[in-house]
Design a protein around this motif. Structure first.
Motif: not given
Length: 431
Positions: A209-237
């Motif tokens: 309840p207290d720790r699972a807080k984030s902001n848009v910048r942290e979410a964007m960082d997660a998108l940037v770091t996860g981009f290679p896996i996203f590309i691979s998952r996209s291609a698989v699907v």
């Protein structure tokens, strides 16, 4: 001669009391996932007919394509990060940024869903069908299964998933009666999946309840770091689930319905290895951090055993395709038996790829190489799909799928072997 990995030792590690219980629970869920379409799809093919079912299958294909935008590969990278997190504070940060990132991804998923619905002749831009597809896709993508998998809370994850499938099955049986009920059938699936997915998200967020807080910048960082896996998952699907969608463009609604029906038999069977992956990924990740070559040997032993088992199953399905198709889907779908006969051999190839790409390469943190593998596979799949499906319909699409799976396995095995070889050279040089 001593084996590189003692099978008895490996079995002892995997089949601990908790590991064995997790394996039983997850296989129960996946067996139910296998049985569920075999109950649902024969019902839909008989009540909706070939035309109605072709719309349903195409719409579900669109849903799967949009779901990858929201899921963004976090089912792999998120599981790995949660499994290796140091404490609750770090896990809460991971949960917060991934949850917000998925919420932000719903908007582009809606745009892509409408674009796919408008360009496919089978759906014909029908706004109700398209909206139902988007709802299914977003609900699938928002699932918190990645978190429960990383935390090894398998019982809760299984309970949520099975309850959603039961709700969908019972509601479809009671409410879907006529060929005009295609939108109702899709809406029922959207509602059932949304209930279980959002329920899982709610339970996950309540843990922090207290720790699972984030902001848009942290979410964007997660998108940037996860981009290679996203590309691979996209291609698989894309190469794994876009067959019905492509057939709607290159062939006919009938071929799309045949392929969609055959795929519903093969897809769950090919995915039966994923429950073991649920248990093995955290363990392989830990093993790879200590000794990458030992993790590779473990994966190699599993590949040999599962490859032989799935090849035997493929031969049975291939030989029994005419009887299976007629009995399961009705006489009106008997023409799709050759599609199932070819598609059966996707099972062993997809099983091997699940181990090499989604387990070993993820455990070795070869995210960029995974992206290279699946992007190349998607290119091979799409190019061959448009050529073969235009000339041979559903059979051509099945052959294209098999070709892409074999290509991916060869390419992934080569890159993994080369990485392990270079890693060994670096280790030797530092000694």
């Amino acid at each position: 001669m001593r084996l590189p990995v003692n099978p008895r030792e490996l079995a002892g590690k995997v089949l601990t009391s908790k590991g064995f219980r997790d394996a039983v629970l997850v296989y129960f869920a996946y067996c139910f996932r296998f049985i569920s379409p075999l109950l649902l799809y024969p019902l839909l093919t008989r009540r909706l007919g070939v035309d109605g079912f072709s719309v349903y299958a195409t719409a579900y294909s669109i849903a799967l394509l949009t779901s990858i935008v929201v899921e963004y590969g976090f089912n792999l990278s998120g599981t790995r990060d949660i499994a290796t997190a140091a404490d609750d504070e770090q896990r809460g940060q991971i949960v917060g940024r991934i949850s917000l990132a998925k919420a932000l991804l719903c908007l582009p998923a809606v745009v892509i869903g409408f674009a796919l619905g408008a360009t496919n002749p089978v759906v014909g831009g029908d706004p109700a069908v398209t909206l139902a597809s988007i709802a299914i896709g977003c609900a699938l993508g928002l699932s918190a299964f990645w978190y429960f998998q990383g935390m090894r809370r398998i019982f809760l994850a299984v309970s949520l998933e099975v309850s959603g499938q039961v709700i969908g099955l019972i509601s479809t049986f009671l409410l879907v009666q006529h060929p005009k009920d295609t939108i109702l059938a899709l809406s029922i699936q959207a509602g059932a999946i949304a209930i279980t997915s959002l329920g899982g998200v709610f339970i996950m967020l309540r843990q922090y309840p207290d720790r699972a807080k984030s902001n848009v910048r942290e979410a964007m960082d997660a998108l940037v770091t996860g981009f290679p896996i996203f590309i691979s998952r996209s291609a698989v699907v894309i190469y794994g689930t876009a067959g019905v969608f492509v057939l709607g463009l290159t062939s006919s609604a009938t071929h799309a319905a045949w392929y969609g029906a055959a795929e519903r038999i093969i897809a769950p069977a090919a995915a039966l290895l994923r429950p073991m992956s649920t248990i093995l990924l955290p363990r392989l990740s830990a093993q790879a951090s200590e000794d990458p070559r030992k993790a590779a040997r473990t994966a190699g032993l599993i590949c040999a055993a599962t490859g032989a088992l799935y090849l035997f199953g493929a031969l049975i399905v291939c030989l029994g395709a005419p009887i299976l198709f007629k009995v399961i889907f009705g006489a009106g779908f008997a023409g799709g038996a050759p599609v199932l006969a070819v598609l059966a051999f996707v099972m062993p190839a997809a099983a091997l790829n699940t181990i090499i790409v989604n387990q070993l390469m993820v455990a070795l943190r070869l995210d960029k190489k995974i992206a290279q593998v699946v992007l190349a596979g998607a290119a091979v799949s799409l190019a061959s799909a448009f050529v073969l499906s235009h000339s041979f319909g559903g059979v051509g699409m099945a052959a294209s799928r098999l070709l892409s799976e074999l290509f991916i396995f060869g390419f992934a095995a080569f890159l993994s072997w080369r990485h392990l070889g270079s890693n060994r050279s670096v280790t030797s040089a530092t000694r």
